[in-house]
Design an enzyme around this catalytic site. Structure first.
Site: not given
Length: 154
Positions: A78, A85-87, A111
């Site tokens: 991620n 970052v994919c949050l 995550l």
């Protein structure tokens, strides 16, 4: 400068309460829109190191979400090679002005500790994580030992 007032308050709260997994917070008091700190994960394979992150708050904060960048390389599905970052909590479509920075940091730590291969930024690592967890963990641990920051000891 509503953003600065709110960030000052949030920073004071975080420093007062302390966060086990977010340490060495550095903020230039003249520019509260940029924070740096160390993410200190609990779970293998990332518990062999720490990861420096930078949080950039827009001038429109809290009406627009902060951006988080990993400054330390990490082997994670991620988080891409540039540290993006994919949050979901800070995506434009999910962001809520009531969300506080400590909640964002907690989501980030969760995550890191528990990758989400269904929302990858690195499809190759997501595939490895899903199909060969043992190999993924070995690679991630070696990568963490090689590139990770030293964990705070206190």
């Amino acid at each position: 400068m509503a953003a600065s007032r709110r960030l000052m308050k949030e920073l004071e709260e975080i420093r007062k309460c302390g966060m086990e997994n977010f340490r060495n917070i550095q903020v230039d008091e003249a520019n509260l829109l940029t924070w740096q700190g160390l993410i200190v994960p609990d779970n293998p394979p990332y518990n062999k190191g720490a990861f420096r992150i930078e949080i950039n708050f827009p001038a429109e904060y809290p009406f627009k979400p902060p951006r988080i960048t990993f400054k330390t390389k990490i082997y994670h599905p991620n988080i891409d090679e540039k540290g993006q970052v994919c949050l979901p909590v800070i995506s434009a479509e999910n962001w809520k002005p009531a969300t506080k920075t400590d909640q964002v940091i907690q989501s980030l730590i969760a995550l890191v500790n528990d990758p989400q291969p269904e929302h990858p930024l690195r499809a190759d690592l997501a595939e490895e994580y899903s199909n060969d967890r043992k190999k993924f963990c070995k690679n991630a641990e070696e990568f963490t030992k090689k590139y990770g920051e030293k964990r705070p000891v206190d």
